[in-house]
Every structure is written in structure tokens, then in C-alpha cells.
Design an enzyme around this catalytic site. Structure first.
Site, mmCIF file in Angstrom:
data_model
loop_
_atom_site.group_PDB
_atom_site.id
_atom_site.type_symbol
_atom_site.label_atom_id
_atom_site.label_comp_id
_atom_site.label_asym_id
_atom_site.label_seq_id
_atom_site.Cartn_x
_atom_site.Cartn_y
_atom_site.Cartn_z
ATOM 1 N N ASP A 198 -0.784 9.753 -5.766
ATOM 2 C CA ASP A 198 0.612 8.869 -5.669
ATOM 3 C C ASP A 198 0.213 7.508 -6.407
ATOM 4 O O ASP A 198 0.812 6.412 -6.251
ATOM 5 C CB ASP A 198 1.140 8.616 -4.196
ATOM 6 C CG ASP A 198 0.155 7.880 -3.290
ATOM 7 O OD1 ASP A 198 -0.793 8.488 -3.202
ATOM 8 O OD2 ASP A 198 0.754 7.477 -2.198
ATOM 9 N N HIS A 199 -1.074 7.377 -6.680
ATOM 10 C CA HIS A 199 -1.611 6.187 -7.534
ATOM 11 C C HIS A 199 -2.070 6.286 -8.848
ATOM 12 O O HIS A 199 -2.042 5.261 -9.495
ATOM 13 C CB HIS A 199 -2.702 5.446 -6.809
ATOM 14 C CG HIS A 199 -2.138 4.750 -5.363
ATOM 15 N ND1 HIS A 199 -1.972 3.554 -4.923
ATOM 16 C CD2 HIS A 199 -1.786 5.564 -3.864
ATOM 17 C CE1 HIS A 199 -1.409 3.431 -3.711
ATOM 18 N NE2 HIS A 199 -1.178 4.717 -3.079
ATOM 19 N N ASP B 291 -3.769 0.465 -0.656
ATOM 20 C CA ASP B 291 -3.984 1.269 0.871
ATOM 21 C C ASP B 291 -4.858 0.785 1.797
ATOM 22 O O ASP B 291 -5.292 1.553 2.722
ATOM 23 C CB ASP B 291 -4.169 2.706 0.576
ATOM 24 C CG ASP B 291 -2.642 3.194 -0.240
ATOM 25 O OD1 ASP B 291 -1.764 2.416 -0.412
ATOM 26 O OD2 ASP B 291 -2.719 4.639 -0.237
ATOM 27 N N HIS C 108 2.253 0.349 -0.384
ATOM 28 C CA HIS C 108 3.329 1.024 0.139
ATOM 29 C C HIS C 108 4.051 0.240 1.051
ATOM 30 O O HIS C 108 3.741 -0.913 1.567
ATOM 31 C CB HIS C 108 2.875 2.110 1.054
ATOM 32 C CG HIS C 108 2.206 3.248 0.364
ATOM 33 N ND1 HIS C 108 2.833 4.264 -0.263
ATOM 34 C CD2 HIS C 108 0.785 3.419 0.091
ATOM 35 C CE1 HIS C 108 1.908 5.261 -0.656
ATOM 36 N NE2 HIS C 108 0.805 4.688 -0.678
#
Length: 182
Positions: A65-66, A138, A176
Site C-alpha cells: 500500500d506504499h 508508518d 495513514h
């Protein structure tokens, strides 16, 4: 004579369900960076709306997701894709690898690399001292820190202490939107 820096234009928006994407644009140089690449199409649309051309991708860690937007964004032009040396074997498309203590230039500014293992073993953050900007991905969130997938609690505590030693005025951009959940 010292060159004057213009303020960076910073655009933060949601990609996927809860990923933040941050785009940095310097109007004087035209240099434009995306912090991570969660959604190539969404990022490309935002770049188009500003009439900006992507020059840099700053990749913090290997999670899908990155990085999933790297292929789509890298083919838009001459894009330098900078990411963690410790995770180079897990991230396709990197053109430059960096590690703790390294620095590089973006739009006339020094970008410092801070190794922050915990979430992943090779996670890095990007810090621009002239603008007091931290891109924590993150490692650090509002009211929390990243889940420990590859590192230990001790690794994460050491990483958070590094980030905590930055100036109090540092503006933090995380990877996020977890505020309500945290």
C-alpha cells in the site's frame, strides 16, 4: 549570496481507503515529489490538476500500500525513485537507495534520511530541516505508532525516540488516517 527558497506547496489527500499521499511541489524549480506511491492513478490525477510533473518518489518501506503506484508513476517521465537500501530487494523500481544518516537534495533543500525500524525492518523517514517537515509514513501516527510486523518493541521505541528528538516545531505527515481508530 545565499539563494532564497520559496515555500513548498504541500498537498495531502487520501488514497486507497486510509493511506495518506503527500505531494511536495516547489514553484520556483518545478520539482515535485510524492511521499510513497499508494495509488498511481490518484496521484497522477492530482499532479495533472496542478499541472505538475513528478520528479521524485520518496519511498519509506516495502509494503504494497506504499509502493503499488511506482510502476505507473515512474513511467510518466524522468522520476528519481528513492527508497530504503535495507529493503531494496523488496521494492521494484528504485533508482537510488539510502540509509540512516544519508541526505540528498530536493528543490534546493537537504532531505535527511532517518532509519526507523519497527513497522518493517528497513523503514525510513524523510526529514527536511529547512522546512521542519517530517514524513513519518508508518512509524508515527496521530495518537499512535505503526504496527510491529518485522521489528521489536525495542526497535520501535528507539525509532520513536529519534523522531522525538527533532525540533518541537516539526510538522509531521504520517502514512495513514488512523486518528479515530487510535
Amino acid at each position: 549570496m545565499e539563494a532564497l527558497l520559496t515555500s513548498l506547496i504541500i498537498e495531502q489527500f487520501i488514497c486507497r481507503s486510509d493511506n495518506f499521499c503527500v505531494i511536495l511541489h516547489d514553484p520556483m524549480t518545478g520539482e515535485t515529489a510524492s511521499i510513497d506511491a499508494p495509488d498511481g492513478d490518484r496521484i497522477a490525477a492530482r499532479l495533472d490538476s496542478g499541472n505538475w510533473s513528478l520528479t521524485h518518489l520518496f519511498i519509506t518501506h516495502h509494503h504494497h500500500d506504499h509502493v503499488e503506484g511506482i510502476p505507473a508513476l515512474a513511467k510518466t517521465g524522468s522520476v528519481e525513485v528513492i527508497g530504503p537500501a535495507a529493503e531494496a530487494d523488496k521494492i521494484d523500481g528504485l533508482t537510488r537507495t539510502v540509509g540512516d544518516g544519508d541526505s540528498f537534495d530536493f528543490a534546493g533543500r537537504t532531505v535527511k534520511v532517518i532509519s526507523t525500524p519497527g513497522h518493517t525492518a528497513g523503514h525510513i523517514c524523510f526529514y527536511i530541516p529547512d522546512e521542519q517537515l517530517l514524513f513519518a509514513a508508518d512509524t508515527l501516527f496521530a495518537l499512535g505508532c505503526g504496527r510491529l510486523f518485522e521489528g521489536s518493541p525495542e526497535d520501535m521505541l528507539t525509532s520513536l525516540r529519534k523522531l522525538g528528538s527533532l525540533p518541537d516545531q516539526t510538522r509531521v505527515y504520517c502514512g495513514h488516517e488512523y486518528t479515530k481508530a487510535n
